[in-house]
Motif scaffolding. Structure first.
Motif, PDB file in Angstrom:
ATOM      1  N   LEU A  92       0.845  -1.167  -0.131  1.00 50.11           N
ATOM      2  CA  LEU A  92       0.020  -0.133   0.063  1.00 50.11           C
ATOM      3  C   LEU A  92       0.951   1.138  -0.034  1.00 50.11           C
ATOM      4  O   LEU A  92       1.966   1.136   0.399  1.00 50.11           O
ATOM      5  CB  LEU A  92      -0.888  -0.053   1.260  1.00 50.11           C
ATOM      6  CG  LEU A  92      -1.845  -1.118   1.457  1.00 50.11           C
ATOM      7  CD1 LEU A  92      -2.659  -0.849   2.819  1.00 50.11           C
ATOM      8  CD2 LEU A  92      -2.854  -1.362   0.434  1.00 50.11           C
ATOM      9  N   GLU A  96      -2.329   5.336   1.957  1.00 46.67           N
ATOM     10  CA  GLU A  96      -3.225   4.289   2.444  1.00 46.67           C
ATOM     11  C   GLU A  96      -2.782   3.591   3.412  1.00 46.67           C
ATOM     12  O   GLU A  96      -4.012   3.200   4.362  1.00 46.67           O
ATOM     13  CB  GLU A  96      -3.194   3.191   0.987  1.00 46.67           C
ATOM     14  CG  GLU A  96      -3.735   3.738   0.041  1.00 46.67           C
ATOM     15  CD  GLU A  96      -3.432   2.881  -1.350  1.00 46.67           C
ATOM     16  OE1 GLU A  96      -4.112   3.137  -2.289  1.00 46.67           O
ATOM     17  OE2 GLU A  96      -2.535   2.166  -1.339  1.00 46.67           O
ATOM     18  N   ARG A  99      -4.169   6.003   6.282  1.00 40.15           N
ATOM     19  CA  ARG A  99      -5.698   5.890   6.167  1.00 40.15           C
ATOM     20  C   ARG A  99      -6.315   4.694   6.907  1.00 40.15           C
ATOM     21  O   ARG A  99      -7.211   4.819   7.896  1.00 40.15           O
ATOM     22  CB  ARG A  99      -6.062   6.181   4.990  1.00 40.15           C
ATOM     23  CG  ARG A  99      -7.166   7.007   4.846  1.00 40.15           C
ATOM     24  CD  ARG A  99      -7.980   7.215   3.178  1.00 40.15           C
ATOM     25  NE  ARG A  99      -6.921   7.890   2.516  1.00 40.15           N
ATOM     26  CZ  ARG A  99      -6.758   7.619   1.097  1.00 40.15           C
ATOM     27  NH1 ARG A  99      -7.514   6.779   0.585  1.00 40.15           N
ATOM     28  NH2 ARG A  99      -6.206   8.225   0.438  1.00 40.15           N
ATOM     29  N   LEU A 100      -5.786   3.612   6.676  1.00 41.67           N
ATOM     30  CA  LEU A 100      -6.360   2.348   6.985  1.00 41.67           C
ATOM     31  C   LEU A 100      -6.187   2.223   8.661  1.00 41.67           C
ATOM     32  O   LEU A 100      -7.211   1.848   9.401  1.00 41.67           O
ATOM     33  CB  LEU A 100      -5.531   1.015   6.607  1.00 41.67           C
ATOM     34  CG  LEU A 100      -5.728  -0.136   6.977  1.00 41.67           C
ATOM     35  CD1 LEU A 100      -7.227  -0.706   6.734  1.00 41.67           C
ATOM     36  CD2 LEU A 100      -4.714  -1.222   6.441  1.00 41.67           C
ATOM     37  N   ILE A 101      -4.981   2.570   8.978  1.00 38.60           N
ATOM     38  CA  ILE A 101      -4.812   2.695  10.452  1.00 38.60           C
ATOM     39  C   ILE A 101      -5.825   3.662  11.313  1.00 38.60           C
ATOM     40  O   ILE A 101      -6.412   3.300  12.038  1.00 38.60           O
ATOM     41  CB  ILE A 101      -3.242   2.934  10.834  1.00 38.60           C
ATOM     42  CG1 ILE A 101      -2.358   2.176  10.126  1.00 38.60           C
ATOM     43  CG2 ILE A 101      -3.198   2.928  12.439  1.00 38.60           C
ATOM     44  CD1 ILE A 101      -2.528   0.573  10.646  1.00 38.60           C
ATOM     45  N   ARG A 103      -8.590   4.355  10.088  1.00 37.73           N
ATOM     46  CA  ARG A 103      -9.959   3.724  10.308  1.00 37.73           C
ATOM     47  C   ARG A 103     -10.298   2.801  11.227  1.00 37.73           C
ATOM     48  O   ARG A 103     -11.273   2.773  11.902  1.00 37.73           O
ATOM     49  CB  ARG A 103     -10.361   3.069   8.761  1.00 37.73           C
ATOM     50  CG  ARG A 103     -10.583   4.185   7.470  1.00 37.73           C
ATOM     51  CD  ARG A 103     -11.511   5.007   7.792  1.00 37.73           C
ATOM     52  NE  ARG A 103     -12.880   4.344   7.257  1.00 37.73           N
ATOM     53  CZ  ARG A 103     -14.146   4.774   7.624  1.00 37.73           C
ATOM     54  NH1 ARG A 103     -14.225   5.700   8.369  1.00 37.73           N
ATOM     55  NH2 ARG A 103     -15.111   4.141   7.144  1.00 37.73           N
ATOM     56  N   LEU A 104      -9.230   2.300  11.503  1.00 39.43           N
ATOM     57  CA  LEU A 104      -9.051   0.722  12.421  1.00 39.43           C
ATOM     58  C   LEU A 104      -8.950   1.778  13.892  1.00 39.43           C
ATOM     59  O   LEU A 104      -9.147   0.868  14.884  1.00 39.43           O
ATOM     60  CB  LEU A 104      -7.898   0.080  12.221  1.00 39.43           C
ATOM     61  CG  LEU A 104      -8.009  -0.696  10.839  1.00 39.43           C
ATOM     62  CD1 LEU A 104      -6.940  -1.540  10.770  1.00 39.43           C
ATOM     63  CD2 LEU A 104      -9.463  -1.793  10.934  1.00 39.43           C
ATOM     64  N   HIS A 105      -8.639   3.130  14.192  1.00 40.77           N
ATOM     65  CA  HIS A 105      -8.612   3.780  15.194  1.00 40.77           C
ATOM     66  C   HIS A 105     -10.089   4.180  15.366  1.00 40.77           C
ATOM     67  O   HIS A 105     -10.262   5.016  16.213  1.00 40.77           O
ATOM     68  CB  HIS A 105      -7.830   4.774  15.160  1.00 40.77           C
ATOM     69  CG  HIS A 105      -6.502   4.249  15.802  1.00 40.77           C
ATOM     70  ND1 HIS A 105      -6.331   4.161  17.321  1.00 40.77           N
ATOM     71  CD2 HIS A 105      -5.204   4.081  15.473  1.00 40.77           C
ATOM     72  CE1 HIS A 105      -5.072   3.579  17.362  1.00 40.77           C
ATOM     73  NE2 HIS A 105      -4.535   3.811  16.469  1.00 40.77           N
ATOM     74  N   HIS A 106     -11.042   3.960  14.316  1.00 35.00           N
ATOM     75  CA  HIS A 106     -12.439   4.529  14.447  1.00 35.00           C
ATOM     76  C   HIS A 106     -12.437   5.946  14.142  1.00 35.00           C
ATOM     77  O   HIS A 106     -13.575   6.432  14.900  1.00 35.00           O
ATOM     78  CB  HIS A 106     -13.035   3.703  15.508  1.00 35.00           C
ATOM     79  CG  HIS A 106     -13.025   2.368  15.859  1.00 35.00           C
ATOM     80  ND1 HIS A 106     -12.364   1.982  16.901  1.00 35.00           N
ATOM     81  CD2 HIS A 106     -13.115   1.220  15.150  1.00 35.00           C
ATOM     82  CE1 HIS A 106     -12.392   0.427  16.662  1.00 35.00           C
ATOM     83  NE2 HIS A 106     -12.679   0.186  15.601  1.00 35.00           N
ATOM     84  N   ARG A 109     -14.035   8.743   8.104  1.00 30.88           N
ATOM     85  CA  ARG A 109     -13.548   8.743   6.911  1.00 30.88           C
ATOM     86  C   ARG A 109     -12.444  10.249   6.711  1.00 30.88           C
ATOM     87  O   ARG A 109     -11.298  10.282   6.308  1.00 30.88           O
ATOM     88  CB  ARG A 109     -14.388   8.820   5.671  1.00 30.88           C
ATOM     89  CG  ARG A 109     -13.811   8.650   4.334  1.00 30.88           C
ATOM     90  CD  ARG A 109     -14.760   8.308   3.185  1.00 30.88           C
ATOM     91  NE  ARG A 109     -15.602   7.408   3.450  1.00 30.88           N
ATOM     92  CZ  ARG A 109     -15.186   6.076   3.158  1.00 30.88           C
ATOM     93  NH1 ARG A 109     -14.109   5.787   2.442  1.00 30.88           N
ATOM     94  NH2 ARG A 109     -16.148   5.363   3.339  1.00 30.88           N
ATOM     95  N   ALA A 148       2.253   6.086  11.828  1.00 31.12           N
ATOM     96  CA  ALA A 148       1.203   5.037  12.150  1.00 31.12           C
ATOM     97  C   ALA A 148       0.939   5.028  13.314  1.00 31.12           C
ATOM     98  O   ALA A 148      -0.269   4.869  13.702  1.00 31.12           O
ATOM     99  CB  ALA A 148       1.289   3.837  11.389  1.00 31.12           C
TER     100      ALA A 148
END
Ligand SMILES: Nc1ncnc2c1ncn2[C@@H]1O[C@H](COP(=O)(O)OP(=O)(O)OP(=O)(O)O)[C@@H](O)[C@H]1O
Ligand SMILES: [Mg+2]
Lengths: 324, 263
Positions: A92, A96, A99-101, A103-106, A109, A148
């Motif tokens: 990635l 990206e 952004r993924l991390i 999102r996983l931290h809630h 977007r 991250a």
């Protein structure tokens, strides 16, 4: 302030091999603890237990106010981890990954996006943000990794050998970011094999060896444990050595250290400038004109080596001279 | 629950990006099954004769099922890759559970086999395959295959987590897939087999699923008169088997993941 990390009797065994024997440590809020140890000392194992990645086999630990075994989720919401090996997805892009991390931290977007951009800018990754992390240099990858681990605005940050394998410039960049993060109020537990790193960043240092704490204290305290400031004199001619020794001996509290090969004499300085002046006077009286005449402060290298002892001296000799 | 879905979706996005970026995998997962359909359908089709039916009509349900079995090795290898990659540590330091990590992994593999199946349907249609049942029934057949794929993905995930290294995962998944596929009614009608072999094939759970699919596709003309155990009312049993596989393997896999990662 309360301790953000508090561990008592922490233990981990792999089969019948004790990786961490019984470690007590505490980190007051807003401070940096350096965990220093040679290869295989148990640094990574310790960090992984505190970061809830590894089950604890004995003792207990609280991180950010929560027990790591009973409330791992609460702990995870409050920590960031940069492991020994960069934990980023090489297929990635940096953008990206962050952004993924996020999102996983809630984060929603937009918040994830915003936080990602902020960190990319801060770690000077904007130019490379849309390249696959797999194409990054080691230093850049480390920066993505650190970014991250900061996405969740952690209260406690774990850094496992964050600068191992980096060149001095990249190391400096990373040190600056860590310092900045600490100034913003984050508490840090950092493991390292670089004594200079602990010296630079840590408020307190724990030296671990073979899974146990071998020493603990402020860098300055640990240094004074191997002795105070020393005067180091290097004579120009080998023949001047006896003269220099007899001149310096009365000032020194103990026998002077002599290295005949290099023509070096060193003594402990008890009274600072006063002793320094006496030494200069004595040398002039003896007609010795030294090549070098200077103060020498023991580094953490000396502490490390005197604690870890001869066992690792050969391995570690590149780091400095042993004084045992 | 909402959080589980969001986390799974975020993680699935990652796998989908990988798929798009490594078209080799996508291509091999499409080309291979398509080649199977063409080769088996045409080659075997001319060698195996079924009274009153075309072999390619018989074949399709079996070859779809075989594709779904590929989820075992695909997911197993993927999970091992995840484990040996430092990324597991990152995920474990985040406030998410292990479940979405595993759901994303299995879902992405199942999606891949769904894409294969679509390509295979097209090729199958081209060589003459036709379903002979109502659209709902056909849809039910595909639904059953999907359930099979999901179950197999969870089985693969569990195997991958227990075995950990690709060198072991490859042969083991092969040993699971091969007998399941070939000691079944997937490619060959069972009527011609010696009775002991037929018994084994009939007791193979995959045979039940394939028979059910065939029936739902309306492709069971050739086999319905055989009166074998496996073709009598296979649908409920196939549904039960595939759902049970997921129900058993999914919790096992999630637990194995937690254990594997916590060393
Ligand atoms: N998964 C494992 N299985 C068995 N033994 C392990 C495992 N992980 C670590 N060990 C052992 O535990 C001890 C401590 O390892 P650890 O990785 O914590 O050391 P470290 O201080 O981080 O070393 P390094 O500086 O090399 O990173 C070592 O002797 C190591 O061999
Ligand atoms: Mg380590």
């Amino acid at each position: 302030m309360d301790n953000v990390i508090q561990a008592e009797g922490l233990r981990k065994n792999y089969g019948d091999r004790l990786a961490v024997r019984s470690v007590d440590l505490s980190v007051p809020g807003g401070s940096v603890l350096g965990v220093l140890g040679p290869n295989g000392a148990g640094k990574t194992t310790l960090v992984r237990m505190l970061a809830t990645l590894l089950d604890v086999d004995g003792g207990h630990a609280e991180v950010a106010g929560y027990d790591v075994t009973r409330h791992p989720r609460k702990v995870r919401e409050r920590i960031g981890l940069t492991g020994q090996y960069a934990a980023v997805d090489s297929r990635l892009t940096a953008r990206e990954n962050l952004r993924l991390i996020g999102r996983l931290h809630h984060l929603d977007r937009f918040a994830a996006e915003r936080r990602g951009e902020e960190l990319l800018r801060r770690f000077d990754l904007l130019d490379a943000a849309d390249r696959y992390v797999g194409t990054y240099s080691g230093g850049m990858r480390r920066r993505v990794d650190l970014a991250a681990s900061l996405i969740g605005e952690p209260m406690v940050l774990f850094l496992d050998e964050p600068t191992t394998g980096l060149d001095p410039a990249s190391r400096q960049v990373l040190w600056d970011s860590i310092t900045e993060q600490v100034e913003a109020g984050t508490s840090v537990l950092l493991t390292t094999q670089y004594l200079e790193e602990a010296d630079r960043l840590a408020d307190r240092v724990v030296v671990i060896d073979e899974g146990s704490v071998a020493a603990e204290g402020k860098p300055a305290e640990l240094k004074s444990r191997v002795g105070g400031e020393r005067l180091r004199v290097v004579v120009r001619e080998r023949s001047e050595l006896p003269g220099a020794i007899s001149a310096l001996a009365p000032i020194a509290p103990e026998e002077p250290d002599v290295d005949t090969a290099t023509g070096e004499v060193s003594i402990e300085l008890r009274n600072g400038v006063e002793s320094l002046a006496q030494a200069a006077e004595a040398l002039r009286g003896a007609g010795v004109e030294p090549d070098e005449f200077g103060l020498y402060r023991p580094s953490l290298d000396d502490v490390f080596l005197s604690l870890i002892g001869d066992r690792t001296v050969t391995e570690q000799s590149a780091l400095g001279k042993a004084r045992t | 629950m909402i959080e589980l879905m969001n986390d799974s979706r975020a993680l699935l996005g990652r796998h989908i990006r990988h798929l798009v970026r490594m078209p080799e995998k996508l291509i091999s997962m499409t080309v291979m099954p398509v080649a199977y359909v063409a080769v088996f359908g045409v080659l075997f089709g001319s060698a195996i004769s079924l009274p009153g039916a075309e072999y390619h009509d018989y074949l399709m349900a079996g070859i779809f099922a075989q594709t779904m079995l590929m989820n075992v090795s695909g997911t197993g290898l993927g999970v091992a890759d995840d484990l040996n990659n430092g990324l597991v540590d990152r995920f474990r330091s985040l406030p998410i559970t292990s479940t979405p990590v595993m759901i994303a992994r299995t879902t992405s593999n199942v999606l891949l086999t769904v894409l294969s199946s679509i390509a295979m349907s097209v090729v199958g249609f081209a060589i003459g395959w036709r379903t002979e049942a109502g659209p709902l029934s056909v849809l039910g057949g595909f639904g059953l295959l999907l359930l099979l794929g999901i179950g197999m993905a969870w089985l693969g995930a569990w195997l991958g987590l227990v075995l950990r290294s690709p060198e072991v995962i490859n042969p083991v998944t092969f040993m699971v897939i091969m007998p399941l596929t070939f000691l079944s009614n997937a490619f060959i009608p069972l009527n011609g087999l010696p009775s002991w072999l037929r018994t084994i094939c009939q007791w193979n759970p995959l045979s039940v699923v394939v028979a059910a699919c065939r029936k739902l596709f309306g492709n069971d003309i050739a086999t319905s008169q055989a009166g074998a155990l496996v073709v009598r009312n296979p649908e409920p049993r196939a549904l039960l088997l595939t759902v049970a596989l997921s129900a058993i393997m999914a919790p096992l896999a999630v637990r194995a993941y937690r254990k594997a990662a916590a060393g």
